[in-house]
Design a protein around this motif. Structure first.
Motif, mmCIF file in Angstrom:
data_model
loop_
_atom_site.group_PDB
_atom_site.id
_atom_site.type_symbol
_atom_site.label_atom_id
_atom_site.label_comp_id
_atom_site.label_asym_id
_atom_site.label_seq_id
_atom_site.Cartn_x
_atom_site.Cartn_y
_atom_site.Cartn_z
ATOM 1 N N PHE A 75 0.826 -1.201 0.000
ATOM 2 C CA PHE A 75 0.000 0.000 0.000
ATOM 3 C C PHE A 75 0.868 1.262 0.000
ATOM 4 N N GLY A 76 1.911 1.255 0.827
ATOM 5 C CA GLY A 76 2.767 2.434 0.936
ATOM 6 C C GLY A 76 3.384 2.823 -0.385
ATOM 7 N N TYR A 77 3.941 1.827 -1.105
ATOM 8 C CA TYR A 77 4.580 2.148 -2.381
ATOM 9 C C TYR A 77 3.580 2.716 -3.370
ATOM 10 N N HIS A 78 2.432 2.060 -3.521
ATOM 11 C CA HIS A 78 1.475 2.507 -4.529
ATOM 12 C C HIS A 78 0.834 3.839 -4.162
ATOM 13 N N PHE A 79 0.596 4.064 -2.879
ATOM 14 C CA PHE A 79 0.044 5.356 -2.462
ATOM 15 C C PHE A 79 1.042 6.481 -2.750
ATOM 16 N N LEU A 80 2.316 6.245 -2.412
ATOM 17 C CA LEU A 80 3.352 7.252 -2.670
ATOM 18 C C LEU A 80 3.555 7.453 -4.173
ATOM 19 N N TYR A 81 3.505 6.355 -4.927
ATOM 20 C CA TYR A 81 3.688 6.424 -6.381
ATOM 21 C C TYR A 81 2.604 7.280 -7.020
ATOM 22 N N PHE A 82 1.347 7.009 -6.680
ATOM 23 C CA PHE A 82 0.237 7.766 -7.259
ATOM 24 C C PHE A 82 0.305 9.231 -6.843
ATOM 25 N N THR A 83 0.683 9.485 -5.587
ATOM 26 C CA THR A 83 0.772 10.857 -5.100
ATOM 27 C C THR A 83 1.862 11.625 -5.829
ATOM 28 N N ALA A 84 3.011 10.975 -6.037
ATOM 29 C CA ALA A 84 4.129 11.621 -6.731
ATOM 30 C C ALA A 84 3.743 11.999 -8.155
ATOM 31 N N LEU A 85 3.014 11.110 -8.820
ATOM 32 C CA LEU A 85 2.617 11.387 -10.207
ATOM 33 C C LEU A 85 1.556 12.473 -10.298
ATOM 34 N N ARG A 86 0.899 12.771 -9.192
ATOM 35 C CA ARG A 86 -0.056 13.874 -9.177
ATOM 36 C C ARG A 86 0.650 15.215 -8.968
ATOM 37 N N LEU A 87 1.696 15.213 -8.142
ATOM 38 C CA LEU A 87 2.353 16.460 -7.759
ATOM 39 C C LEU A 87 3.471 16.867 -8.713
ATOM 40 N N ALA A 88 4.020 15.919 -9.459
ATOM 41 C CA ALA A 88 5.156 16.199 -10.337
ATOM 42 C C ALA A 88 4.870 15.650 -11.729
ATOM 43 N N PRO A 89 5.612 16.129 -12.758
ATOM 44 C CA PRO A 89 5.454 15.578 -14.100
ATOM 45 C C PRO A 89 5.608 14.060 -14.062
ATOM 46 N N PRO A 90 4.648 13.312 -14.603
ATOM 47 C CA PRO A 90 4.640 11.854 -14.467
ATOM 48 C C PRO A 90 5.911 11.151 -14.932
ATOM 49 N N ALA A 91 6.472 11.564 -16.067
ATOM 50 C CA ALA A 91 7.646 10.867 -16.601
ATOM 51 C C ALA A 91 8.836 10.992 -15.660
ATOM 52 N N GLU A 92 9.107 12.224 -15.207
ATOM 53 C CA GLU A 92 10.236 12.436 -14.317
ATOM 54 C C GLU A 92 10.018 11.753 -12.964
ATOM 55 N N ALA A 93 8.795 11.861 -12.441
ATOM 56 C CA ALA A 93 8.491 11.216 -11.163
ATOM 57 C C ALA A 93 8.602 9.702 -11.291
ATOM 58 N N GLY A 94 8.162 9.174 -12.428
ATOM 59 C CA GLY A 94 8.260 7.739 -12.654
ATOM 60 C C GLY A 94 9.703 7.271 -12.701
ATOM 61 N N LEU A 95 10.569 8.077 -13.290
ATOM 62 C CA LEU A 95 11.986 7.736 -13.356
ATOM 63 C C LEU A 95 12.586 7.660 -11.960
ATOM 64 N N ILE A 96 12.240 8.621 -11.114
ATOM 65 C CA ILE A 96 12.754 8.613 -9.745
ATOM 66 C C ILE A 96 12.231 7.398 -8.991
ATOM 67 N N CYS A 97 10.948 7.075 -9.176
ATOM 68 C CA CYS A 97 10.385 5.877 -8.539
ATOM 69 C C CYS A 97 11.148 4.632 -8.967
ATOM 70 N N TYR A 98 11.624 4.635 -10.217
ATOM 71 C CA TYR A 98 12.311 3.453 -10.730
ATOM 72 C C TYR A 98 13.778 3.393 -10.313
ATOM 73 N N MET A 99 14.109 4.108 -9.255
ATOM 74 C CA MET A 99 15.433 3.936 -8.655
ATOM 75 C C MET A 99 15.464 2.719 -7.730
ATOM 76 N N TRP A 100 14.274 2.103 -7.473
ATOM 77 C CA TRP A 100 14.268 0.982 -6.525
ATOM 78 C C TRP A 100 15.103 -0.222 -6.969
ATOM 79 N N PRO A 101 15.197 -0.563 -8.266
ATOM 80 C CA PRO A 101 16.081 -1.685 -8.610
ATOM 81 C C PRO A 101 17.535 -1.403 -8.247
ATOM 82 N N LEU A 102 17.983 -0.150 -8.469
ATOM 83 C CA LEU A 102 19.349 0.215 -8.120
ATOM 84 C C LEU A 102 19.560 0.109 -6.616
ATOM 85 N N LEU A 103 18.582 0.550 -5.841
ATOM 86 C CA LEU A 103 18.690 0.478 -4.380
ATOM 87 C C LEU A 103 18.716 -0.976 -3.911
#
Length: 286
Positions: A76-104
């Motif tokens: 729930f936490g990941y998806h809630f934060l993901y949806f919120t980020a895409l609302r507050l910031a440009p979706p493509a850039e926010a999506g790229l930042i979200c996709y830092m999880w494989p590197l982490l």
């Protein structure tokens, strides 16, 4: 189950996640939290049916409460934060930042018992991250403010990496528990939806089929196979291979006529493939 078989099962989650964008687009105009509630409910029921057929429902009683809390907060936490980020910031850039999880995952997995972080893991993850960046941010110019949205996107990446690595440490918890994670996430998403969104139902049979597809695959079966992969497979290789998700997702959109093929896509494919090969070789050396 062998480490190799567990890794292959984990890879299937990445393949299923490649359908996430296509199904999400087809499910419009259903708002994100409502969509999360519907699809996670399907994924949870799918898990319960699977357990009932196998006669393993009793396995849920042995799972400690802290495991259920951990898993629910992760999904729930990941998806809630993901949806919120895409609302507050440009979706493509926010999506790229979200996709830092494989590197982490790749970097921090070296801290897990029995794991070794090698230079090949880090280099492979960075190459794959560049490839994912080309897909998500290709052709974009300029980034508007929305610092809050970007910060939330980074927290989302930390959340999913933490969930994946934490699942690795909770090997004793059966994958059956994911069914409860999904159902609890559906309930929390439903509450958040009622508090923040206006209910909108699909306007066509295609929209309903997309929601069913999401619940059965990217927001259903994928979480079960990912759990098997991170608990018993090569988690560093899985983390690097996860960068294939935006690549495969883009290819699916191209085939569906919703995106165009380009040179940057081919370069991204080379970077992601090369990164996965480096990580795989590093894993064999370890």
């Amino acid at each position: 189950m062998t480490r190799t078989n567990a890794s292959l099962i984990g890879f299937s989650a990445v393949a299923l996640w490649s359908l996430l964008a296509l199904f999400t687009v087809a499910s419009a105009p259903v708002p994100p939290l409502q969509l999360s509630a519907l699809t996670f409910a399907i994924g949870g029921v799918l898990g319960l049916v699977w357990l009932w057929v196998r006669g393993d429902l009793k396995a849920l009683r042995a799972v400690p409460l802290k495991a259920y809390v951990f898993g629910t907060l992760g999904l729930f936490g990941y998806h809630f934060l993901y949806f919120t980020a895409l609302r507050l910031a440009p979706p493509a850039e926010a999506g790229l930042i979200c996709y830092m999880w494989p590197l982490l995952i790749v970097v921090f997995s070296g801290l897990l018992p029995g794991e070794t972080l090698r230079k090949g893991h880090i280099l492979g993850a960075m190459l794959a991250f560049l490839g994912a960046g080309l897909i998500v941010a290709g052709g974009l110019s300029g980034v508007s403010g929305a610092i809050t949205g970007y910060a939330i996107a980074f927290v989302a990446a930390l959340t999913w990496a933490g969930y994946s690595l934490g699942s690795r440490r909770m090997k004793a918890v059966p994958t059956a528990a994911v069914a409860v994670y999904c159902l609890a996430t559906a309930i929390l998403s439903g509450v958040a939806h009622l508090a923040t969104e206006i209910t909108v139902w699909p306007g066509s049979s295609l929209g309903w089929l997309a929601i069913l597809g999401l619940g059965l695959g990217p927001v259903g079966l994928a979480f079960y196979t990912w759990d098997i992969g991170v608990k018993g497979g090569d988690i560093q290789l899985l983390g690097t291979a996860s960068y294939a998700a935006p690549l495969l997702s883009t290819l699916v959109l191209v085939v569906a006529g919703l995106a165009s093929a380009s040179l940057s896509l081919a370069l991204a494919a080379a970077l992601i493939t090369g990164g996965a090969v480096l990580a795989a070789r590093a894993g064999r050396q370890a």
